[in-house]
Design a protein around this motif. Structure first.
Motif, short mmCIF file in Angstrom:
data_model
loop_
_atom_site.label_atom_id
_atom_site.label_comp_id
_atom_site.label_asym_id
_atom_site.label_seq_id
_atom_site.Cartn_x
_atom_site.Cartn_y
_atom_site.Cartn_z
N ARG A 273 6.13 -22.18 83.52
CA ARG A 273 5.09 -23.02 82.93
C ARG A 273 5.22 -23.09 81.41
NH1 ARG A 273 -1.09 -21.27 83.72
NH2 ARG A 273 -0.36 -19.61 82.32
N GLY A 274 5.60 -21.99 80.79
CA GLY A 274 5.57 -21.92 79.34
C GLY A 274 6.84 -22.32 78.64
N ASP A 275 7.99 -22.26 79.33
CA ASP A 275 9.27 -22.55 78.68
C ASP A 275 9.94 -23.71 79.42
OD1 ASP A 275 11.95 -22.52 77.72
OD2 ASP A 275 11.71 -20.43 77.12
N LEU A 276 9.86 -24.91 78.84
CA LEU A 276 10.39 -26.09 79.53
C LEU A 276 11.90 -26.04 79.67
CD1 LEU A 276 8.19 -28.94 77.97
CD2 LEU A 276 7.85 -27.64 80.06
N ALA A 277 12.59 -25.41 78.70
CA ALA A 277 14.05 -25.32 78.80
C ALA A 277 14.46 -24.42 79.97
CB ALA A 277 14.62 -24.79 77.48
N VAL A 278 13.77 -23.30 80.11
CA VAL A 278 14.05 -22.42 81.24
C VAL A 278 13.73 -23.13 82.55
CG1 VAL A 278 13.35 -20.30 82.40
CG2 VAL A 278 13.75 -20.29 79.95
N ARG A 279 12.62 -23.86 82.58
CA ARG A 279 12.24 -24.58 83.80
C ARG A 279 13.32 -25.60 84.17
NH1 ARG A 279 6.93 -28.26 83.91
NH2 ARG A 279 6.14 -26.45 82.76
N ALA A 280 13.81 -26.33 83.19
CA ALA A 280 14.85 -27.32 83.47
C ALA A 280 16.11 -26.65 84.01
CB ALA A 280 15.16 -28.11 82.21
N GLY A 281 16.44 -25.47 83.48
CA GLY A 281 17.62 -24.76 83.97
C GLY A 281 17.48 -24.34 85.42
N TYR A 282 16.31 -23.83 85.78
CA TYR A 282 16.11 -23.45 87.18
C TYR A 282 16.02 -24.66 88.09
CZ TYR A 282 15.54 -18.45 86.37
OH TYR A 282 15.78 -17.14 86.07
N GLN A 283 15.44 -25.75 87.61
CA GLN A 283 15.37 -26.96 88.44
C GLN A 283 16.77 -27.44 88.82
OE1 GLN A 283 13.13 -29.61 85.98
NE2 GLN A 283 11.13 -28.80 86.61
N ALA A 284 17.73 -27.27 87.91
CA ALA A 284 19.09 -27.74 88.16
C ALA A 284 19.82 -26.89 89.21
CB ALA A 284 19.88 -27.74 86.86
N CYS B 36 10.46 -28.26 91.71
CA CYS B 36 10.77 -29.55 92.33
C CYS B 36 10.30 -30.73 91.48
CB CYS B 36 10.12 -29.62 93.71
SG CYS B 36 10.76 -28.39 94.87
N GLU B 37 9.99 -30.48 90.21
CA GLU B 37 9.52 -31.53 89.32
C GLU B 37 10.64 -32.53 89.01
OE1 GLU B 37 6.83 -31.48 85.20
OE2 GLU B 37 8.28 -29.88 85.64
N ARG B 38 10.24 -33.78 88.76
CA ARG B 38 11.23 -34.81 88.42
C ARG B 38 11.97 -34.43 87.14
NH1 ARG B 38 11.87 -40.45 89.34
NH2 ARG B 38 9.92 -40.53 90.52
N ARG B 39 11.21 -33.99 86.15
CA ARG B 39 11.80 -33.46 84.91
C ARG B 39 10.80 -32.45 84.33
NH1 ARG B 39 9.91 -38.50 83.87
NH2 ARG B 39 8.33 -38.70 82.22
N ALA B 40 11.29 -31.52 83.56
CA ALA B 40 10.43 -30.46 83.01
C ALA B 40 9.52 -31.03 81.95
CB ALA B 40 11.29 -29.33 82.44
N ALA B 41 8.28 -31.31 82.35
CA ALA B 41 7.36 -31.94 81.41
C ALA B 41 5.93 -31.46 81.56
CB ALA B 41 7.41 -33.47 81.57
N ALA B 42 5.46 -31.23 82.78
CA ALA B 42 4.05 -30.94 83.03
C ALA B 42 3.65 -29.61 82.39
CB ALA B 42 3.77 -30.90 84.52
N ARG B 43 2.44 -29.61 81.79
CA ARG B 43 1.90 -28.38 81.22
C ARG B 43 1.00 -27.64 82.19
NH1 ARG B 43 4.93 -26.52 77.13
NH2 ARG B 43 5.53 -28.22 75.75
N ASP B 44 0.71 -28.26 83.32
CA ASP B 44 -0.13 -27.66 84.35
C ASP B 44 0.38 -28.12 85.70
OD1 ASP B 44 -2.86 -26.26 85.02
OD2 ASP B 44 -2.86 -28.13 86.16
N TRP B 45 0.25 -27.28 86.72
CA TRP B 45 0.83 -27.61 88.02
C TRP B 45 0.20 -28.85 88.63
CZ3 TRP B 45 -2.00 -27.42 92.65
CH2 TRP B 45 -3.26 -26.82 92.58
N GLY B 46 -1.07 -29.11 88.31
CA GLY B 46 -1.71 -30.30 88.85
C GLY B 46 -1.16 -31.59 88.31
N GLU B 47 -0.40 -31.53 87.20
CA GLU B 47 0.17 -32.73 86.58
C GLU B 47 1.62 -32.97 86.98
OE1 GLU B 47 -0.23 -31.83 82.48
OE2 GLU B 47 -2.42 -31.76 82.50
N VAL B 48 2.16 -32.14 87.85
CA VAL B 48 3.58 -32.23 88.20
C VAL B 48 3.87 -33.55 88.91
CG1 VAL B 48 5.34 -31.31 89.77
CG2 VAL B 48 4.05 -29.77 88.28
#
Length: 724
Positions: A177-188, A213-225
């Protein structure tokens, strides 16, 4: 805690378990002591008119004295303690019985409880008026302490260099949730994510899945994914959501489902039941339309306010026509209809019925492996219970009729008296001052001694040839040797020497359900080694196990030694399993959830929470309804628990029904109104008036007395077979 309600330790546990949500606690304002004292004075004025001699009148006067003591206190905590002590009694107080000559006392009692429309001191219950400011103050203080509680728990974990399950999920969620770069790495890393049994998902797990499973690492809250198309597949049945006590939340399941449906998606409804007989599927559809409520076309199955999930009818997937009566109702009768008597009769009835089904070859089932129909075996049967509290009533009856069984309900096998004696015997090796443990060790079945033998041994000289004295000396020498060398071996090795070097293991193996009991005793030896792996020696490890004899812990029991044993499980343990024959235990079990408070509940926003302790209840906000919502969710989950239990059966479901079917009891509700063509009703069973079917298959004959050498050979052969 007193009685069934939770205490402060349960609140601490609740704060720790829900630490991913920080409750918002308004500032705890101290109670207005002047207003409190004015209310006490008004109560005392009204109580002065109470002149009766009944129990209710005495209660009114005792409450007055305690309130007047509280009035003189300056510390709100001391006042609260006095208020808790003077709480009104349960509604069993009756005017004619408890206030026979005291109209004024009865009127005040009703005002105290808030059900007197004539003269309430304020709107609502007088006791609530007295208690509310203190309850609000102390509850807010307790919940405001959550950060300190969690920090202390973190220090304990740091000292032990450990994390728990919530830590693993919470830290990963926070990272994603807090690190979008890390999230993007795991999404890949993942092309596709499939989650099975999604209805049992922890809210943190659900958030993690959405971030991955987000389209791209952007949401700041899970409800906005915004989900990537086609990346996530969820498989779940909300009717089987039964793990709220393990943080599973059916509302989160529904919310995630809504997020999935915001994007292009495909819904595949899996409605065919390939497990159950077609006739059983018909019965399930009929009964759970009534128990869960039938889903109406165009309406969602889940009701977020009530926590209920409506029934969606199943289609029969199994081929072939089986027995038309796929459900057996086993009526239980007892004089007076008291629950203890009904449960005692039920235990006898189930044991006799299972022996009749198997030994009397009264039922055929479809073999799960070969798909061929064959006579039922004991290994085809599962007895499922909502709780394990009353199950010990059943075990002696199964033993009496030689029905093999394996109990897999958490602490159940530690509740066996034989296993408790073994735990005490282990402790006696370490602590010769533990009188109860020593008595357990120096008695059968460890050694063939009685107290006379021990007394003679103390008085006898060294040259005695008395057999009892010699037995006692041999036993004491063995104990001394085990005690002397207990630090030279692993604790488990010492335990195994005690088990197999004495008569204990032979006694267990040759008794009822012997192979399973022997395996459980060996499991306790392994448990001792597991405890000692924490760095404890034999003495420290057995000190911990000593407590298990009094308060059994949740410990995984061993697997059944042989497959031909009745499985006894909780319904939660049976989730995901199936059995040809299922018996629902406890014909007196309530359909509603237990009437016990949840020590702490909080919604996912943290804005609404409730504390429910022994004598203390508070919600924030006061009219937020957090406690009521939790109660509704638990009641709804209890009904889903019944659904899970009934759908474990493949060929036959046996329902013991106590007395006249009670719709407030689980099996009574299932039996009422069921289609008669699908149900076989067995002749009622009552102790002392057993029906003919109960003796259709004779119990095993007792072992005859005979030549000791022949018996010794028989015991030796049986022991070798069991040991192997």
């Amino acid at each position: 805690a007193y009685g069934e309600y939770p205490g402060l330790d349960s609140l601490v546990e609740g704060l720790v378990r829900t630490r991913d949500v920080r409750p918002i606690a308004p500032a705890p304002e101290p109670p207005d002591l002047a207003a409190f004292r004015a209310l006490v004075d008004e109560y005392a004025r009204l109580a002065s008119g109470s002149r009766g001699e009944g129990a209710g009148s005495r209660y009114i006067d005792g409450t007055r004295k305690r309130l007047e003591r509280a009035r003189g206190e300056e510390d709100p905590v001391r006042i609260l303690r006095e208020l808790l002590r003077s709480a009104p009694p349960p509604p069993a107080r009756l005017k004619k019985r408890d206030f026979p000559d005291d109209e004024a006392g009865w009127a005040l009692y009703k005002a105290l409880r808030g059900d007197d429309g004539r003269e309430p001191l304020r709107e609502g219950a007088l006791y609530d008026d007295l208690f509310r400011p203190f309850a609000r103050w102390i509850a807010r203080r307790l919940v405001a302490a959550a950060p300190a509680v969690i920090a202390t728990y973190d220090k304990v974990k740091a000292r032990h260099r450990a994390v728990d399950q919530v830590d693993l999920l919470l830290r990963l969620r926070d990272l994603l949730r807090g690190d979008l770069a890390v999230r993007a790495g795991y999404q890949a890393l993942f092309d596709h994510v499939l989650v099975d049994e999604f209805q049992d998902t922890d809210p943190l797990q659900a958030e993690i899945v959405l971030y991955l499973c987000e389209r791209r690492a952007a949401a700041r809250d899970w409800g906005e994914v915004e989900l990537a198309p086609g990346k996530l597949t969820l498989v779940g049945d909300p009717k089987q959501s039964i793990y709220r006590f393990r943080r599973a939340d059916i509302a989160v399941y529904s919310a995630v489902r809504d997020i999935v449906q915001r994007a292009p998606h495909l819904v595949a409804k899996l409605r065919a039941n390939f497990r159950c007989e077609p006739a059983l599927v018909d019965w399930l559809n009929d009964r759970f339309d009534e128990v869960l409520g039938r889903r109406e076309e165009g309406r969602p199955a889940f009701d977020p306010d009530a926590g209920t999930v409506a029934n969606e009818r199943l289609l029969a997937g199994r081929e072939g026509a089986g027995a038309s009566a796929c459900v057996q109702v086993l009526p239980i009768a007892a004089e007076g209809g008291r629950k203890p008597d009904l449960r005692a009769a039920e235990a006898k009835a189930i044991a006799a019925h299972l022996r009749r089904l198997v030994e009397g070859r009264r039922r055929t089932v479809v073999d799960p492996a070969t798909r061929e129909r064959r006579p039922a075996r004991y290994g085809d049967v599962a007895i499922l219970a909502a709780t394990t509290l009353e199950l010990p009533l059943l075990f002696p009856e199964l033993d009496r009729l030689a029905v093999p069984y394996a109990a897999r309900g958490g602490s159940l096998f530690l509740g066996d008296p034989l296993h408790r004696q073994f735990l005490l015997g282990l402790r006696a090796i370490a602590d010769r001052d533990d009188g109860l443990a020593q008595a357990a060790l120096l008695r059968p079945p460890f050694f063939a001694l009685d107290y006379d033998d021990l007394a003679r041994e103390r008085a006898a000289g060294p040259e005695t040839a008395h057999a009892g004295v010699l037995r006692a000396r041999a036993a004491l020498e063995m104990i001394r040797e085990l005690r002397r060398r207990r630090f030279e071996r692993s604790p488990g090795s010492t335990a195994r020497l005690l088990l197999e070097g004495t008569a204990f293991a032979r006694h267990a193996a040759l008794g009822p359900n012997g192979a399973q009991r022997l395996e459980a005793l060996r499991e306790l030896c392994l448990a001792l080694d597991a405890v000692s792996a924490e760095g404890l020696d034999f003495d420290a490890a057995t000190a911990r196990l000593r407590g298990w004899a009094v308060d059994p812990v949740q410990l995984d029991p061993p697997r059944p030694v042989a497959s031909e044993a009745v499985q006894i499980l909780t319904i939660h343990q049976a989730k995901g399993l199936e059995f040809p024959i299922v018996v629902l235990w406890d014909s007196c079990a309530e359909l509603a959830a237990r009437d016990a408070r949840s020590p702490f509940v909080v919604d996912r926003t943290g804005r609404s929470w409730a504390v429910g302790l022994d004598g203390l209840s508070w919600e924030e906000p006061e009219d937020g309804g957090a406690a009521g919502r939790e109660r509704r969710y638990l009641d709804a989950e209890r009904r889903r628990l019944v659904y899970v239990a009934a759908t474990r059966a493949r060929d036959l479901l046996v329902l013991p029904v106590a007395g006249r079917p009670n719709p407030e009891w689980i099996t009574g509700r299932l039996a009422l109104g069921a289609p008669e063509a699908l149900v076989e009703r067995v002749e009622p069973f009552a102790i002392g008036a057993e029906p003919p079917w109960a003796s259709e298959v004779a119990p095993p004959a007792p072992r005859p007395r005979g030549d000791a050498s022949a018996l010794a050979a028989e015991v030796g052969a049986a022991w070798r077979a069991a040991a192997e």
